[in-house]
Design a protein around this motif. Structure first.
Motif, PDB file in Angstrom:
ATOM      1  N   GLY A   1       5.218   1.435   4.738  1.00 48.06           N
ATOM      2  CA  GLY A   1       4.064   0.696   5.250  1.00 48.06           C
ATOM      3  C   GLY A   1       4.136   0.446   6.737  1.00 48.06           C
ATOM      4  O   GLY A   1       3.112   0.249   7.396  1.00 48.06           O
ATOM      5  N   ARG A   2       5.357   0.441   7.293  1.00 49.50           N
ATOM      6  CA  ARG A   2       5.472   0.179   8.730  1.00 49.50           C
ATOM      7  C   ARG A   2       5.619   1.459   9.542  1.00 49.50           C
ATOM      8  O   ARG A   2       5.876   1.410  10.729  1.00 49.50           O
ATOM      9  CB  ARG A   2       6.612  -0.775   9.017  1.00 49.50           C
ATOM     10  N   GLU A   3       5.488   2.596   8.884  1.00 47.99           N
ATOM     11  CA  GLU A   3       5.694   3.863   9.589  1.00 47.99           C
ATOM     12  C   GLU A   3       4.415   4.647   9.839  1.00 47.99           C
ATOM     13  O   GLU A   3       4.444   5.612  10.593  1.00 47.99           O
ATOM     14  CB  GLU A   3       6.625   4.763   8.753  1.00 47.99           C
ATOM     15  N   HIS A   4       3.320   4.277   9.188  1.00 43.32           N
ATOM     16  CA  HIS A   4       2.187   5.196   9.183  1.00 43.32           C
ATOM     17  C   HIS A   4       0.906   4.656   9.793  1.00 43.32           C
ATOM     18  O   HIS A   4      -0.171   5.157   9.512  1.00 43.32           O
ATOM     19  CB  HIS A   4       1.969   5.721   7.768  1.00 43.32           C
TER      20      HIS A   4
ATOM     21  N   TYR B   1       5.813   6.557  12.871  1.00 45.05           N
ATOM     22  CA  TYR B   1       6.549   5.496  13.588  1.00 45.05           C
ATOM     23  C   TYR B   1       6.427   5.692  15.093  1.00 45.05           C
ATOM     24  O   TYR B   1       7.342   5.410  15.863  1.00 45.05           O
ATOM     25  CB  TYR B   1       8.020   5.477  13.178  1.00 45.05           C
ATOM     26  N   ARG B   2       5.266   6.231  15.517  1.00 48.64           N
ATOM     27  CA  ARG B   2       5.027   6.422  16.948  1.00 48.64           C
ATOM     28  C   ARG B   2       4.421   5.173  17.548  1.00 48.64           C
ATOM     29  O   ARG B   2       3.726   4.415  16.871  1.00 48.64           O
ATOM     30  CB  ARG B   2       4.063   7.592  17.159  1.00 48.64           C
ATOM     31  N   ARG B   3       4.613   4.994  18.837  1.00 45.42           N
ATOM     32  CA  ARG B   3       4.042   3.853  19.556  1.00 45.42           C
ATOM     33  C   ARG B   3       2.620   4.204  19.991  1.00 45.42           C
ATOM     34  O   ARG B   3       2.373   5.288  20.528  1.00 45.42           O
ATOM     35  CB  ARG B   3       4.882   3.521  20.791  1.00 45.42           C
TER      36      ARG B   3
ATOM     37  N   LEU C   1       0.840  -1.203   0.000  1.00 41.60           N
ATOM     38  CA  LEU C   1       0.000   0.000   0.000  1.00 41.60           C
ATOM     39  C   LEU C   1       0.873   1.251   0.000  1.00 41.60           C
ATOM     40  O   LEU C   1       1.920   1.282   0.657  1.00 41.60           O
ATOM     41  CB  LEU C   1      -0.897   0.021   1.244  1.00 41.60           C
ATOM     42  N   THR C   2       0.422   2.282  -0.687  1.00 36.07           N
ATOM     43  CA  THR C   2       1.148   3.553  -0.638  1.00 36.07           C
ATOM     44  C   THR C   2       1.115   4.104   0.790  1.00 36.07           C
ATOM     45  O   THR C   2       0.321   3.662   1.633  1.00 36.07           O
ATOM     46  CB  THR C   2       0.497   4.589  -1.574  1.00 36.07           C
ATOM     47  N   ASN C   3       1.966   5.096   1.046  1.00 32.74           N
ATOM     48  CA  ASN C   3       1.956   5.727   2.368  1.00 32.74           C
ATOM     49  C   ASN C   3       0.576   6.280   2.696  1.00 32.74           C
ATOM     50  O   ASN C   3       0.102   6.167   3.834  1.00 32.74           O
ATOM     51  CB  ASN C   3       2.981   6.862   2.413  1.00 32.74           C
ATOM     52  N   GLU C   4      -0.066   6.878   1.709  1.00 33.25           N
ATOM     53  CA  GLU C   4      -1.375   7.487   1.944  1.00 33.25           C
ATOM     54  C   GLU C   4      -2.399   6.417   2.322  1.00 33.25           C
ATOM     55  O   GLU C   4      -3.232   6.616   3.220  1.00 33.25           O
ATOM     56  CB  GLU C   4      -1.840   8.244   0.688  1.00 33.25           C
ATOM     57  N   LYS C   5      -2.361   5.286   1.625  1.00 29.68           N
ATOM     58  CA  LYS C   5      -3.321   4.218   1.911  1.00 29.68           C
ATOM     59  C   LYS C   5      -3.049   3.592   3.280  1.00 29.68           C
ATOM     60  O   LYS C   5      -3.985   3.324   4.045  1.00 29.68           O
ATOM     61  CB  LYS C   5      -3.248   3.146   0.827  1.00 29.68           C
ATOM     62  N   ALA C   6      -1.770   3.328   3.565  1.00 28.29           N
ATOM     63  CA  ALA C   6      -1.431   2.733   4.862  1.00 28.29           C
ATOM     64  C   ALA C   6      -1.882   3.654   5.991  1.00 28.29           C
ATOM     65  O   ALA C   6      -2.421   3.209   7.013  1.00 28.29           O
ATOM     66  CB  ALA C   6       0.077   2.481   4.943  1.00 28.29           C
TER      67      ALA C   6
END
Ligand code: SF4
Length: 710
Positions: free
Chosen positions: A345-348, A358-360, A116-121
């Protein structure tokens, strides 16, 4: 309320467009030119960077494929029938409301994807937390990057696949690749390793003699599941042979003594007995890395997808730290991300424990910041949910979700213990799949939503070096399909959300993402689409300051040059010890099964199996095996075999490969049905990352016709 729909003409191309490949995290640049009413022609934008691999060259074939979904499908009397968007989305919204009213918001789950794009994620994570109010959201990147990410966080205080530009590798005299086979998975990447290969400095750690290993000066082929011991052995050799970088370790790290206390017990001769890798080769690997003016240690899925994946990557990072590589220009440690947007994808916020930037999700300050951007109370945001396999495993159980929405993923093929996953999906009250083709997971759905694909929409991705890329629309989508953002907008509105809270325009979503990420570890606030359109090369973090008042930051191509991201500025050694695989071979299942990719296919194969050129090249599953092992099983080259494990059996054609270890079989994981490699893989999870142990399980081999006791 219906979704915004595309305003572009459905039958017109929009001229030549510079964009990026739809597949892996290398995100090779390509130019798409009009080639008729329904397709585009591909050519590489940067041949000097290795051009494109076969998948990239063939990427346009899927745009006009007859396999393409162009109308929603709704299950009716056991079969899927065409439906209008209004009927399909209306049905989904109504069932979600009923299930939520009956069992609460966590009864509805969401499963996303690293493509997924950043926007979708970003919008998917927001949709889950705000429109559904569920904590049950995770994505297939958990199966891909989570162990390396957790190990990098532990060591450096921050995770970015490559903390340096890809092109830095071109100056390397030595590169150790642990569990990576880029000659097949991302061939253009090898162009960056030419100097190391020419200098005799390429070291490859892989149980198989892969095409990448063929190019290496030193191929280390450990027993599957013993990479951690091997890393300890090379670390030990480096220290014992006087190659420790005392200045770097003293000035920029902590925890060496604790890590060495464990590694001291793993002298190379002991490691040789566990891994099968000669002690002399371990010492040689340490020498090649230590004596190079410029050296890198890079990891990938082969060494990460284990129930000890975090510690295994930690052991490779220990080696790099001992030699003083990370945080220095021209050397370092990095991880080769797999999926196209595996990094972004793992940042948003589509991961169960994270919010954008990438916040908890369990950090009160992070919750307050993101809730403020979203216009909700922090207390309204759910907490962390289940990890990917645990989520899939809980579906349809008394305590688990009874509805699932799947975007950009095909877990029926790609999840471990895939027969169990298929059973859990069948137990759901509602399965909704958004996809471009009728994937194996879509076939099991109650509602299938046809969506646009890469060249039909705009969006950003973040490649394996943390650089934000604009993937641009080159072709109008076929009539009848919508973007994922349009689908989320429509569903959110039908669930009672204000329309402006879920914009369907990707650039508008990105502007909101910038605000949500501002001040977080992965800060995109200084990135704008205009800067990307102008060709700026922006590696995050790209801070802009409050409300974007200072948008001129040039990004951070190289992390950690001055300090690591822990509060004390130091990197941390990890005191890690070898444990071995969760399911070692035994009398009943005497062989190790390992899995991986082939050049022509990508992930579950849902896309590449539908491209004739790629399908014809590798049409079905095979099992690579040493000729002696095949003979002992009563098999010969070309025979139909059953690879039988504790959780199932895989049917595959035998390929006798003399370079295979006699105790190992290799299965590519791109194929469906009875050829699914994941019918045998082990869902044993890493205790920290919750990564399943895809890369090693115990099996036996037999002729396919024989009935097997399971
Ligand atoms: S290496 Fe990856 S990004 Fe490049 S063309 Fe091949 S699949 Fe596409």
């Amino acid at each position: 309320m219906s979704a915004a729909t595309s305003t572009r003409p459905a039958d017109a191309t929009v001229g030549a467009v510079d964009t990026h490949c739809p597949y892996c995290a290398l995100q090779c640049g390509m130019t798409l030119s009009p080639a008729g009413r329904a397709s585009v022609r591909v050519r590489p934008r940067d041949p000097s960077a290795g051009g494109l691999c076969q998948k990239g060259w063939a990427a346009a074939a899927l745009l006009g494929s007859p396999a393409r979904l162009t109308t929603p499908l709704v299950r009716d009397g056991g079969t899927l029938r065409p439906a209008s968007w209004d009927e399909a989305v209306g049905l989904v919204a109504r069932r979600i409301k009923e299930i939520t009213a009956d069992r609460g918001p966590d009864a509805v789950a969401v499963f996303g994807g690293g493509g997924l794009t950043n926007e979708k994620a970003y919008l998917l994570g927001k949709f889950a937390r705000v429109a559904l109010g569920t904590s049950q959201v995770d994505y297939n990147g958990r199966f891909c990057m989570s162990s390396a990410a957790a190990a990098a966080h532990r060591a450096f205080g921050l995770d970015r696949g490559l903390p340096f530009p890809l092109t830095d590798l071109e100056g390397a005299d030595a590169v150790l690749l642990a569990g990576a086979n880029p000659a097949e998975t991302m061939p253009p990447f090898l162009s960056h390793l030419r100097r190391a290969m020419d200098a005799g400095g390429l070291i490859v750690v892989d149980p198989r003699r892969t095409p990448t290993a063929e190019r290496a000066a030193l191929h280390l082929a450990p027993v599957p599941g013993t990479d951690l011991a091997l890393a300890l052995g090379i670390f030990h050799a480096a220290v014992a042979d006087g190659r420790l970088d005392h200045g770097f370790v003293g000035d920029r790290t902590t925890g060496f003594d604790e890590a060495w206390r464990v590694a001291a017990a793993w002298w190379p001769e002991r490691v040789e007995r566990v891994t099968g890798v000669a002690a002399a080769d371990q010492r040689r690997a340490a020498a090649i890395l230590a004596e190079a003016a410029s050296a890198y240690v890079l990891t990938a899925r082969g060494t990460e997808q284990h129930s000890t994946g975090v510690d295994t990557v930690g052991a490779w990072i220990n080696l790099a730290l001992a030699l003083g590589l990370p945080g220095r220009r021209g050397s370092g440690w990095g991880c080769l991300t797999g999926q196209g947007n595996g990094q972004g994808g793992r940042e948003h916020g589509q991961k169960a424990d994270q919010l954008p930037g990438y916040r908890r999700i369990d950090d009160p300050a992070a919750r307050a910041h993101v809730a403020g951007v979203w216009g909700v109370e922090p207390s309204a945001l759910p907490g962390p949910g289940r990890s990917a396999f645990e989520l899939l495993d809980a579906l349809g159980t008394p305590d688990g979700p009874s509805a699932l929405l799947v975007f950009a993923s095909n877990p029926v093929v790609s999840a471990p213990h895939s027969a169990r996953v298929a059973d859990r999906l069948a137990a759901l009250d509602l399965l909704v799949v958004a996809d471009i083709v009728l994937s194996e997971t879509a076939r099991a759905a109650d509602v299938v939503l046809p969506i646009t694909q890469w060249a039909e929409e705009d969006g950003t991705l973040t490649n394996l070096e943390g650089r934000v890329l604009l993937r641009r629309r080159a072709l109008a989508p076929p009539p009848g399909v919508r973007t994922d953002l349009e689908v989320l907008h429509d569903l959110a509105v039908r669930l009672g959300q204000p329309p402006e809270r879920f914009p369907a325009d990707p650039e508008t979503v990105f502007t909101e993402l910038r605000a949500a990420s501002e001040g977080g570890p992965a800060d995109y606030s200084g990135v704008t689409w205009d800067r990307l359109r102008a060709g700026e090369r922006l590696h995050w973090p790209v801070p802009a300051g409050p409300a974007f008042r200072r948008p001129g930051h040039q990004g951070t191509p190289r992390l950690f040059l001055d300090r690591f991201a822990h509060p004390d500025g130091r990197a941390r050694f990890a005191a890690v010890d070898h444990k071995g695989p969760a399911e070692p071979p035994d009398e009943e299942f005497p062989l190790y099964a390992i899995t991986g990719r082939v050049l022509q296919h990508y992930q579950s194969g849902a896309q590449t199996r539908r491209v004739e050129e790629l399908r014809a090249a590798v049409p079905e599953a095979y099992v690579e095996v040493h000729p002696d092992t095949a003979e002992r099983a009563g098999l010969r080259d070309g025979a139909a075999a059953a690879v039988v494990g504790r959780r199932g059996r895989v049917l595959a054609t035998v390929r006798c490969v003399p370079s295979m270890r006699p105790d190992v079989v290799f299965l590519p994981f791109h194929f469906p049905g009875a050829q699914r490699a994941n019918l045998v893989t082990n869902p044993a999870l890493d205790p920290v990352s919750r990564m399943p142990e895809f890369k090693v399980c115990a099996v036996r081999l037999s002729p396919a016709g024989e009935r097997e006791a399971q």
